[in-house]
Design an enzyme around this catalytic site. Sequence first.
Site, PDB file in Angstrom:
ATOM      1  N   TRP A  21       1.798  -0.266   7.754  1.00  0.00           N
ATOM      2  CA  TRP A  21       1.388  -0.164   9.162  1.00  0.00           C
ATOM      3  C   TRP A  21      -0.060  -0.657   9.335  1.00  0.00           C
ATOM      4  CZ3 TRP A  21       1.176   5.356  11.857  1.00  0.00           C
ATOM      5  CH2 TRP A  21       0.704   5.224  13.160  1.00  0.00           C
ATOM      6  N   TYR A  61       4.276  -3.501  14.000  1.00  0.00           N
ATOM      7  CA  TYR A  61       2.974  -3.277  13.355  1.00  0.00           C
ATOM      8  C   TYR A  61       2.116  -4.547  13.463  1.00  0.00           C
ATOM      9  CZ  TYR A  61       5.189   0.816  11.133  1.00  0.00           C
ATOM     10  OH  TYR A  61       5.856   1.997  10.885  1.00  0.00           O
ATOM     11  N   TYR A 206       7.767   9.599   6.257  1.00  0.00           N
ATOM     12  CA  TYR A 206       6.542   8.814   6.474  1.00  0.00           C
ATOM     13  C   TYR A 206       5.301   9.680   6.714  1.00  0.00           C
ATOM     14  CZ  TYR A 206       7.059   8.887  11.747  1.00  0.00           C
ATOM     15  OH  TYR A 206       7.172   9.224  13.071  1.00  0.00           O
TER      16      TYR A 206
HETATM   17  N1  LIG Z   1       9.012   5.042  11.479  1.00  0.00           N
HETATM   18  C1  LIG Z   1       7.920   5.400  12.069  1.00  0.00           C
HETATM   19  O1  LIG Z   1       7.891   5.723  13.262  1.00  0.00           O
HETATM   20  C2  LIG Z   1       6.658   5.440  11.253  1.00  0.00           C
HETATM   21  C3  LIG Z   1       5.510   6.070  11.773  1.00  0.00           C
HETATM   22  C4  LIG Z   1       4.383   6.124  10.955  1.00  0.00           C
HETATM   23  C5  LIG Z   1       4.398   5.539   9.698  1.00  0.00           C
HETATM   24  N2  LIG Z   1       5.526   4.891   9.250  1.00  0.00           N
HETATM   25  C6  LIG Z   1       5.552   4.207   7.932  1.00  0.00           C
HETATM   26  O2  LIG Z   1       5.039   5.071   6.954  1.00  0.00           O
HETATM   27  C7  LIG Z   1       3.925   4.440   6.322  1.00  0.00           C
HETATM   28  C8  LIG Z   1       2.972   5.478   5.860  1.00  0.00           C
HETATM   29  O3  LIG Z   1       2.393   6.122   6.983  1.00  0.00           O
HETATM   30  P1  LIG Z   1       0.846   6.288   7.035  1.00  0.00           P
HETATM   31  O4  LIG Z   1       0.240   4.949   6.807  1.00  0.00           O
HETATM   32  O5  LIG Z   1       0.530   7.071   8.227  1.00  0.00           O
HETATM   33  O6  LIG Z   1       0.728   7.184   5.719  1.00  0.00           O
HETATM   34  P2  LIG Z   1      -0.224   8.052   4.908  1.00  0.00           P
HETATM   35  O7  LIG Z   1       0.136   7.729   3.520  1.00  0.00           O
HETATM   36  O8  LIG Z   1      -0.124   9.443   5.390  1.00  0.00           O
HETATM   37  O9  LIG Z   1      -1.714   7.520   5.233  1.00  0.00           O
HETATM   38  C9  LIG Z   1      -2.108   6.246   4.851  1.00  0.00           C
HETATM   39  C10 LIG Z   1      -3.591   6.057   5.093  1.00  0.00           C
HETATM   40  O10 LIG Z   1      -4.338   6.946   4.284  1.00  0.00           O
HETATM   41  C11 LIG Z   1      -5.533   6.320   3.832  1.00  0.00           C
HETATM   42  N3  LIG Z   1      -5.478   6.307   2.364  1.00  0.00           N
HETATM   43  C12 LIG Z   1      -4.624   5.628   1.562  1.00  0.00           C
HETATM   44  N4  LIG Z   1      -4.886   5.843   0.267  1.00  0.00           N
HETATM   45  C13 LIG Z   1      -5.934   6.665   0.239  1.00  0.00           C
HETATM   46  C14 LIG Z   1      -6.666   7.237  -0.821  1.00  0.00           C
HETATM   47  N5  LIG Z   1      -6.344   6.988  -2.092  1.00  0.00           N
HETATM   48  N6  LIG Z   1      -7.675   8.070  -0.507  1.00  0.00           N
HETATM   49  C15 LIG Z   1      -7.987   8.327   0.782  1.00  0.00           C
HETATM   50  N7  LIG Z   1      -7.334   7.788   1.830  1.00  0.00           N
HETATM   51  C16 LIG Z   1      -6.313   6.984   1.555  1.00  0.00           C
HETATM   52  C17 LIG Z   1      -5.514   4.895   4.357  1.00  0.00           C
HETATM   53  O11 LIG Z   1      -6.270   4.822   5.565  1.00  0.00           O
HETATM   54  P3  LIG Z   1      -7.892   4.781   5.540  1.00  0.00           P
HETATM   55  O12 LIG Z   1      -8.320   4.209   4.228  1.00  0.00           O
HETATM   56  O13 LIG Z   1      -8.268   3.953   6.708  1.00  0.00           O
HETATM   57  O14 LIG Z   1      -8.277   6.218   5.753  1.00  0.00           O
HETATM   58  C18 LIG Z   1      -4.049   4.671   4.677  1.00  0.00           C
HETATM   59  O15 LIG Z   1      -3.826   3.706   5.665  1.00  0.00           O
HETATM   60  C19 LIG Z   1       3.392   3.456   7.365  1.00  0.00           C
HETATM   61  O16 LIG Z   1       2.587   2.454   6.787  1.00  0.00           O
HETATM   62  C20 LIG Z   1       4.685   2.948   7.900  1.00  0.00           C
HETATM   63  O17 LIG Z   1       5.253   2.002   7.010  1.00  0.00           O
HETATM   64  C21 LIG Z   1       6.635   4.859  10.010  1.00  0.00           C
END
Ligand SMILES: NC(=O)c1ccc[n+]([C@@H]2O[C@H](COP(=O)([O-])OP(=O)(O)OC[C@H]3O[C@@H](n4cnc5c(N)ncnc54)[C@H](OP(=O)(O)O)[C@@H]3O)[C@@H](O)[C@H]2O)c1
Length: 324
Positions: A21, A61, A206
């Site tokens: 995303w 996205y 997610y």
């Molecule tokens: N179907 C749907 O409606 C829906 C809705 C939401 C998501 N999704 C899918 O689910 C995926 C995951 O959701 P999400 O991106 O919200 O998930 P998440 O895993 O809860 O958060 C990801 C975010 O956390 C931060 N991050 C990643 N690794 C990190 C680390 N090692 N330490 C600290 N911060 C870290 C990054 O943002 P920063 O570095 O900017 O903080 C990253 O973009 C999406 O990419 C998408 O493919 C689907």
Amino acid sequence: MKKNKLGWTEFHFTGIGLGTWAMGGEDWKFGWGPQDDDLSIATIHRALDLGINWIDTAAVYGLGHSETVVGKALKGMQEKPYIATKCARVWNKNKEIDYNLKRDNIIKECEDSLRRLQIERIDLYQLHWPMPEEDIEEGWSAIAELVAEGKVHYGGVCNFNAAQLARIEEIHPVASLQPPYSMLVRGIEKETLPWCKRHNIGIVGYSPMFKGLLTGAFTRERSATLPATDHRSRDPHFQEPELSINLRLVEGLSAIAARNGKTTQELAIAWTLRNPEVTAAIVGARRPEQLDDFTNAADWTLSPDDINDVEKLLVEREEALKEA
Ligand SMILES: NC(=O)c1ccc[n+]([C@@H]2O[C@H](COP(=O)([O-])OP(=O)(O)OC[C@H]3O[C@@H](n4cnc5c(N)ncnc54)[C@H](OP(=O)(O)O)[C@@H]3O)[C@@H](O)[C@H]2O)c1
């Protein structure tokens, strides 16, 4: 990395799928602030090197941009990971976003996604939202048509509840559900999880780290300085009074993770995988090094004590929210 069978299908997904995303960039309503495409591509390559075997993206996205980046990253690869993408969120030339589950729209969207991803067939094609709700049967019939045509291997849905799943399951078998699932969003536990278990439908949850909040990397300062193009700047979980309560929870989680020699990120993800009916967690990353903090999460089985201690922290959070 441990793999799990996706429901009744023959796919075996690693316990972590890479979410893309944030790779859509900042130039749309639900962006994540500035994002460099080369860094996104390096992140995808690193995820594959670490053993992650599937990627989740969506047409909406970055209004096609995330799919284009995924397509570029995987171009020319002999063995590509499984690619899951989504349809039925559309946009116009003013970048206004809407829902559309009409058959002709989905057939057209599939062609656009295949082109951007530079592939012949989508492994898992998902309806992004059950909206407008009266059209879910029409949207799902279009997915069934694409499966019959060979443009899609399996069809899945996101954000559907059990009653909505029951309506479409009669038309064509549902391979997977993609719901929000994290310590902060547990709505699926009562009805939807058991329903999917009974019907052997894979679950790919997610936002397991609640968009980065459950990582230890968020502070009041960081929340206060999120760019306006990062949608988290408008999310109440990242604003007071909730923010302080959430940060207190993360402190407690970090202590549980530390006593196990793990990271907070791993705890947040492994907690969502504690239910055997959850096939995988979709974790978002935007820089390669972020992956190192959490890729071992899929191989960590939480102990009953750890699960109980997390539960206590979540109850404390709920109580604090009521008083806030
Ligand atoms: N179907 C749907 O409606 C829906 C809705 C939401 C998501 N999704 C899918 O689910 C995926 C995951 O959701 P999400 O991106 O919200 O998930 P998440 O895993 O809860 O958060 C990801 C975010 O956390 C931060 N991050 C990643 N690794 C990190 C680390 N090692 N330490 C600290 N911060 C870290 C990054 O943002 P920063 O570095 O900017 O903080 C990253 O973009 C999406 O990419 C998408 O493919 C689907």
